[in-house]
Write a protein that holds these residues in place. Structure first.
Motif, short mmCIF file in Angstrom:
data_model
loop_
_atom_site.label_atom_id
_atom_site.label_comp_id
_atom_site.label_asym_id
_atom_site.label_seq_id
_atom_site.Cartn_x
_atom_site.Cartn_y
_atom_site.Cartn_z
N GLU A 1 0.82 -1.21 0.00
CA GLU A 1 0.00 0.00 0.00
C GLU A 1 0.86 1.26 0.00
O GLU A 1 0.57 2.23 -0.71
N ALA A 2 1.92 1.26 0.80
CA ALA A 2 2.81 2.42 0.86
C ALA A 2 3.53 2.65 -0.47
O ALA A 2 3.65 3.79 -0.93
N ILE A 3 3.98 1.56 -1.08
CA ILE A 3 4.68 1.70 -2.37
C ILE A 3 3.70 2.13 -3.45
O ILE A 3 4.02 2.98 -4.28
N ALA A 4 2.49 1.57 -3.44
CA ALA A 4 1.48 1.98 -4.42
C ALA A 4 1.18 3.47 -4.29
O ALA A 4 1.07 4.18 -5.30
N LEU A 5 1.07 3.95 -3.07
CA LEU A 5 0.81 5.38 -2.84
C LEU A 5 1.96 6.23 -3.37
O LEU A 5 1.75 7.25 -4.02
N ALA A 6 3.19 5.80 -3.11
CA ALA A 6 4.36 6.54 -3.60
C ALA A 6 4.37 6.58 -5.13
O ALA A 6 4.60 7.63 -5.73
N VAL A 7 4.13 5.43 -5.75
CA VAL A 7 4.14 5.34 -7.21
C VAL A 7 3.04 6.21 -7.81
O VAL A 7 3.24 6.87 -8.84
N GLU A 8 1.89 6.23 -7.16
CA GLU A 8 0.76 7.01 -7.64
C GLU A 8 0.97 8.51 -7.44
O GLU A 8 0.49 9.32 -8.22
N SER A 9 1.72 8.88 -6.40
CA SER A 9 1.87 10.28 -6.02
C SER A 9 2.92 11.03 -6.81
O SER A 9 2.82 12.25 -6.95
N ALA A 10 3.96 10.36 -7.29
CA ALA A 10 5.06 11.05 -7.97
C ALA A 10 5.78 10.11 -8.92
O ALA A 10 5.71 8.89 -8.76
N ALA A 11 6.49 10.69 -9.87
CA ALA A 11 7.32 9.90 -10.78
C ALA A 11 8.60 9.54 -10.06
O ALA A 11 9.65 10.14 -10.25
N CYS A 12 8.49 8.54 -9.16
CA CYS A 12 9.62 8.24 -8.27
C CYS A 12 10.11 6.80 -8.37
O CYS A 12 11.01 6.41 -7.63
N ALA A 13 9.54 6.00 -9.28
CA ALA A 13 9.92 4.58 -9.35
C ALA A 13 9.94 4.13 -10.81
O ALA A 13 9.12 4.56 -11.62
N TRP A 14 10.89 3.24 -11.08
CA TRP A 14 11.04 2.68 -12.42
C TRP A 14 11.25 1.18 -12.28
O TRP A 14 11.77 0.71 -11.28
N VAL A 15 10.84 0.45 -13.31
CA VAL A 15 11.09 -0.98 -13.35
C VAL A 15 11.92 -1.30 -14.58
O VAL A 15 11.88 -0.59 -15.58
N GLY A 16 12.69 -2.38 -14.45
CA GLY A 16 13.42 -2.93 -15.58
C GLY A 16 12.72 -4.21 -15.99
O GLY A 16 12.46 -5.07 -15.15
N GLU A 17 12.40 -4.31 -17.26
CA GLU A 17 11.71 -5.48 -17.79
C GLU A 17 12.59 -6.20 -18.80
O GLU A 17 13.30 -5.55 -19.58
N VAL A 18 12.51 -7.51 -18.78
CA VAL A 18 13.13 -8.33 -19.81
C VAL A 18 12.04 -9.28 -20.30
O VAL A 18 11.44 -9.99 -19.49
N GLN A 19 11.78 -9.22 -21.57
CA GLN A 19 10.74 -10.06 -22.19
C GLN A 19 9.42 -9.97 -21.44
O GLN A 19 8.73 -10.96 -21.23
N GLY A 20 9.06 -8.75 -21.03
CA GLY A 20 7.78 -8.50 -20.39
C GLY A 20 7.72 -8.77 -18.91
O GLY A 20 6.70 -8.52 -18.27
N ASP A 21 8.80 -9.28 -18.32
CA ASP A 21 8.83 -9.58 -16.88
C ASP A 21 9.65 -8.53 -16.14
O ASP A 21 10.76 -8.17 -16.58
#
Length: 160
Positions: free
Chosen positions: A45-65
């Motif tokens: 919930e805390a991470i979802a709120l952070a992600v929703e509130s600001a451009a503060c998180a990125w993911v690295g994907e390989v072949q969609g994962d």
């Protein structure tokens, strides 16, 4: 599992939170369980709120994962999380995530910082990418800083 595919780095969404926790609990260094993370306030919930509130998180994907993620605190200029699944270490995912974080932080701040274990593999990666001005925080931890390209780099003398 290894791959020569270049990772796609993109902004994290709320839909990525479960995958981010999967990565976070699978790492070899600084490993923590879901319960341990919750004990320090790191919940989905805390991470979802952070992600929703600001451009503060990125993911690295390989072949969609999702195979890695990173998070920053834009207000304090802190890079506070970079984690990559063990089977994707050494393939550039972490480096690319760090570079995206640096760019976001340097848009707002001339100097950015992070804290990590002095003798960790992560610390070696950060140093290799130009992080320095190391300050001992005790208990084996250090604070590292990096200056925006073109910013003056003051001379400092560390004692001890």
């Amino acid at each position: 599992m290894t791959t020569s595919t270049h990772p796609l780095i993109r902004p994290a969404t709320i839909a990525d939170v479960d995958a981010m926790f999967n990565v976070r609990t699978a790492v070899r260094e600084n490993a923590m369980t879901i319960e341990e993370l919750a004990g320090i306030g790191v919940t989905p919930e805390a991470i979802a709120l952070a992600v929703e509130s600001a451009a503060c998180a990125w993911v690295g994907e390989v072949q969609g994962d999702v195979v890695g993620f990173a998070m920053v605190d834009l207000e304090t200029a802190c890079l506070f999380a970079v984690f990559v699944l063990p089977e994707f270490e050494g393939q550039g995912v972490g480096k690319r995530l760090i570079q995206v974080c640096e760019a976001a932080l340097f848009d707002l701040h001339p100097v950015v910082w992070l804290e990590t274990a002095r003798s960790s593999r992560a610390a070696c990666v950060y140093r290799h990418l130009g992080w320095g001005r190391e300050q001992d925080l005790g208990d084996g931890d250090v604070r590292l800083e990096k200056r925006r390209s073109g910013e003056p780099n003051p001379k400092i003398t560390l004692s001890g």
